[in-house]
Scaffold this motif. Sequence first.
Motif, PDB file in Angstrom:
ATOM      1  N   VAL A 140       7.780   2.905 -13.996  1.00 29.77           N
ATOM      2  CA  VAL A 140       7.136   2.667 -12.717  1.00 29.77           C
ATOM      3  C   VAL A 140       6.387   1.372 -12.697  1.00 29.77           C
ATOM      4  O   VAL A 140       5.744   1.130 -13.751  1.00 29.77           O
ATOM      5  CB  VAL A 140       6.439   3.740 -11.771  1.00 29.77           C
ATOM      6  CG1 VAL A 140       5.688   3.182 -10.575  1.00 29.77           C
ATOM      7  CG2 VAL A 140       7.253   4.864 -11.975  1.00 29.77           C
ATOM      8  N   GLU A 154      -1.470  -1.303  -6.699  1.00 29.51           N
ATOM      9  CA  GLU A 154      -0.270  -0.795  -5.974  1.00 29.51           C
ATOM     10  C   GLU A 154       0.421  -0.345  -7.010  1.00 29.51           C
ATOM     11  O   GLU A 154       0.708  -0.885  -8.057  1.00 29.51           O
ATOM     12  CB  GLU A 154       0.297  -2.063  -5.180  1.00 29.51           C
ATOM     13  CG  GLU A 154      -0.663  -2.616  -4.109  1.00 29.51           C
ATOM     14  CD  GLU A 154      -0.005  -3.624  -3.271  1.00 29.51           C
ATOM     15  OE1 GLU A 154       0.172  -3.489  -2.084  1.00 29.51           O
ATOM     16  OE2 GLU A 154       0.092  -4.725  -3.922  1.00 29.51           O
ATOM     17  N   SER A 155       1.292   0.784  -6.357  1.00 30.17           N
ATOM     18  CA  SER A 155       2.474   1.237  -7.455  1.00 30.17           C
ATOM     19  C   SER A 155       3.268   2.355  -6.535  1.00 30.17           C
ATOM     20  O   SER A 155       2.590   2.854  -5.995  1.00 30.17           O
ATOM     21  CB  SER A 155       1.965   1.872  -8.729  1.00 30.17           C
ATOM     22  OG  SER A 155       3.105   2.574  -9.524  1.00 30.17           O
ATOM     23  N   ASP A 156       4.725   2.448  -6.866  1.00 27.09           N
ATOM     24  CA  ASP A 156       5.406   3.501  -6.278  1.00 27.09           C
ATOM     25  C   ASP A 156       5.005   4.896  -6.761  1.00 27.09           C
ATOM     26  O   ASP A 156       5.375   5.926  -6.097  1.00 27.09           O
ATOM     27  CB  ASP A 156       6.982   3.087  -6.636  1.00 27.09           C
ATOM     28  CG  ASP A 156       7.419   1.910  -5.869  1.00 27.09           C
ATOM     29  OD1 ASP A 156       6.729   1.662  -4.733  1.00 27.09           O
ATOM     30  OD2 ASP A 156       8.420   1.424  -6.309  1.00 27.09           O
ATOM     31  N   ALA A 157       4.169   4.820  -7.934  1.00 32.56           N
ATOM     32  CA  ALA A 157       3.758   6.095  -8.356  1.00 32.56           C
ATOM     33  C   ALA A 157       2.255   6.753  -7.467  1.00 32.56           C
ATOM     34  O   ALA A 157       2.193   7.741  -7.461  1.00 32.56           O
ATOM     35  CB  ALA A 157       3.292   5.956  -9.846  1.00 32.56           C
ATOM     36  N   THR A 161      -1.873   2.143  -1.481  1.00 31.57           N
ATOM     37  CA  THR A 161      -2.446   0.718  -1.889  1.00 31.57           C
ATOM     38  C   THR A 161      -4.270   1.195  -2.035  1.00 31.57           C
ATOM     39  O   THR A 161      -4.648   1.648  -1.025  1.00 31.57           O
ATOM     40  CB  THR A 161      -2.206  -0.349  -1.371  1.00 31.57           C
ATOM     41  OG1 THR A 161      -0.853  -0.702  -1.171  1.00 31.57           O
ATOM     42  CG2 THR A 161      -2.981  -1.446  -2.097  1.00 31.57           C
TER      43      THR A 161
END
Length: 252
Positions: A140, A154-157, A161
């Motif tokens: 990720v 920020e991260s899809d994990a 945010t």
Amino acid sequence: MTRKNKIMAAAAAIALLLLVGSGVARCSLATEDIQEIESAEAVLQEEAASEADPEAESADIDEAADIDEVSGLAGLVGTSWVGADDPTLTLAIVDGAFVEGKEGSNTVTYFTIDSEEGSGGDITATVLASKSMTESASPVLVTVHEEAGRTLIESDALAATYASVQTGPKSLSFAGVTSKLGETLGVDAAKVEAAVASRAAAVSPDAARAIWDAEVWIDFANGTATTSFTLDDGASTIVSVTRNADGSIEAL
């Protein structure tokens, strides 16, 4: 003196001269050998001295590298964040995990850093993330950057945010700690306190003090020892610390 005697006397004189000459030659050769050995030893000593300096310089460089500040995601361990658009959401970054909080419940995302790069304070990293220690981790992307005067992650994990509210690890003081803590657990008390501080940053970022309960439970069968600390937050949160059989520390 007869001719025969003269010849014998001459031969003896020549032999004496040869003997003396050979002795002088041996002395000269011996002296030269000693000088050569001493010269060789001096050269070796000089070479050893010249080689020692680069090693010492290298050691100094290594020591300097050891005390450099930690950068990247590892440098964010112990920091606290809130939702960029919803301040009721919280994020704490601890060693190897993101801990997200919402309405009193926490969600943990475990991660290991696969690769990362930084530029001007920004961080772009690929981490291997999972929701449990037994779940397969997936790559990720995680980014940390400045925007509108705020530091965002920020991260899809992550569920949202987050904006930084604490750019450095918060100091946590300890009360009630005595030498018995390290003696009973069989580890350095500083390691125990570090584990408690990391856990406190995750579950109660507002806590300023941890009080040792001065009780230790020993499991002789499994070779573990457990103790606990109470945080001075409104909920009197308990942090349980276990010293495992391999000497590692685990705080929950």
